[in-house]
Design an enzyme around this catalytic site. Sequence first.
Site, PDB file in Angstrom:
ATOM      1  N   ARG A 127       0.832  -1.207   0.000  1.00 35.68           N
ATOM      2  CA  ARG A 127       0.000   0.000   0.000  1.00 35.68           C
ATOM      3  C   ARG A 127       0.867   1.258   0.000  1.00 35.68           C
ATOM      4  NH1 ARG A 127      -4.803   1.683   4.326  1.00 35.68           N
ATOM      5  NH2 ARG A 127      -5.179   3.750   3.442  1.00 35.68           N
ATOM      6  N   ASN A 174     -10.660  -4.420  -1.299  1.00 35.57           N
ATOM      7  CA  ASN A 174     -10.545  -3.414  -2.359  1.00 35.57           C
ATOM      8  C   ASN A 174      -9.603  -3.855  -3.469  1.00 35.57           C
ATOM      9  OD1 ASN A 174     -12.240  -1.237  -1.541  1.00 35.57           O
ATOM     10  ND2 ASN A 174     -10.816  -0.781   0.110  1.00 35.57           N
ATOM     11  N   TYR A 233     -14.342  10.044  -2.191  1.00 36.39           N
ATOM     12  CA  TYR A 233     -13.404   9.610  -3.227  1.00 36.39           C
ATOM     13  C   TYR A 233     -13.500  10.487  -4.482  1.00 36.39           C
ATOM     14  CZ  TYR A 233     -12.277   5.462  -0.531  1.00 36.39           C
ATOM     15  OH  TYR A 233     -11.840   4.619   0.456  1.00 36.39           O
TER      16      TYR A 233
END
Length: 421
Positions: free
Chosen positions: A90, A144, A244
């Site tokens: 990440r 995700n 988002y």
Amino acid sequence: MKLTVVGGGSTYTPELIDGFARLRDTLPIEELVLVDPAADRLELVGGLARRIFARQGHPGRIVTTADLDAGVDGADAVLLQLRVGGQAARQQDETWPLECGCVGQETTGAGGLAKALRTVPVVLDIADRVRRANPRAWIIDFTNPVGIVTRALLRAGHRAVGLCNVAIGFQRRFAGLLDVTPSEIHLDHVGLNHLTWETAVRLGGPEGEDVLPALLTGHGDAIAADLHLPRPLLDRLGVVPSYYLRYYYAHDEVVRELRTKPSRASEVARMEQQLLEMYGDPALDEKPALLARRGGAYYSEAAVDLAAALLTGSGSPYQVVNTYNDGTLPFLPDDAVIEVQAAVGPKGATPLPVTPVDPLYAGLTANVTAYEDLALDAALRGGRDRVFRALLAHPLIGQYAYAETLTDELLAHNREHLAWA
């Protein structure tokens, strides 16, 4: 009832456990299995999970294991919440795209594509093993990028529904602002995972009064502050975009911010270390307050509601989920996966009818759907050219020079996770 959580060693898990304990009448779990290859984390999380169940008087048994096949054997539902590559991957997703002046984020843009490429093959392998163990088991995907992962599962014929906590977060927030119970709030929630708009906020159900205009008039400043978007933009749109959408509506501003502060991944990594230390305290028997800053707010309530509807027909009759479009949004293919209100029950999720979508939102939705189609193709078949095509199609990239550079960077940072690279 047996429920299995793959990725059970996540620091998210105590949030889920707390919901299972509090809402045991809605979802009566007899056996809960936490599956994770990280034995050290699993031991800490599993210990806290058992203490939470004991404190709240839940009679269910909690089992921890690194053996996926044993964990899913006989499970009625399997919840996926894994992160291939962990926080280290990440951290990369959030940093190398910034070198091109593009947003670095784990589910959006180039970083989101990297995560999809790492994740889809792993999830499909897990799903195949679930199907062998119990062909009637439901798979609830919280991993995700939810839209792409759920689309991969559905295309492969799995009994799957995708879940995100954005909608339930809005529901709780709006209920608080309006001083009503969350169950009184019904959202006209339209779009794709992490690309949605609240086009109406109805009291009492799908046919209820739309109070969104009054909500924006009376509480627009607070809502805009939550989204880090200017109040005048919300007034002009007349809808509430998910946070988002800031990556699209304020892309360059976000890039400047991301370049001048620590990444979210580094913050989460530090937080996770703190949480794991807390989880190791044998006196701790409830989720710590710090967990609220980890993300995933109301995840447990959404997961319980969805699992109960799929397994027993109880729970809320209408829920925001990720499922096949099937004509709901006529400007998208039927096999696109959309995030909308749906009627959910033991036969699955059926999207509710949606009022015509403003071209301002329909155009971006169609663009990102095309990207997701190319991203899934790259995840399933591999190949540099497929990665390049997906990046070029993404509205946050869209220039061939950027797509070329980002393709090279993506492959360089992810070779260990891509069998074809």
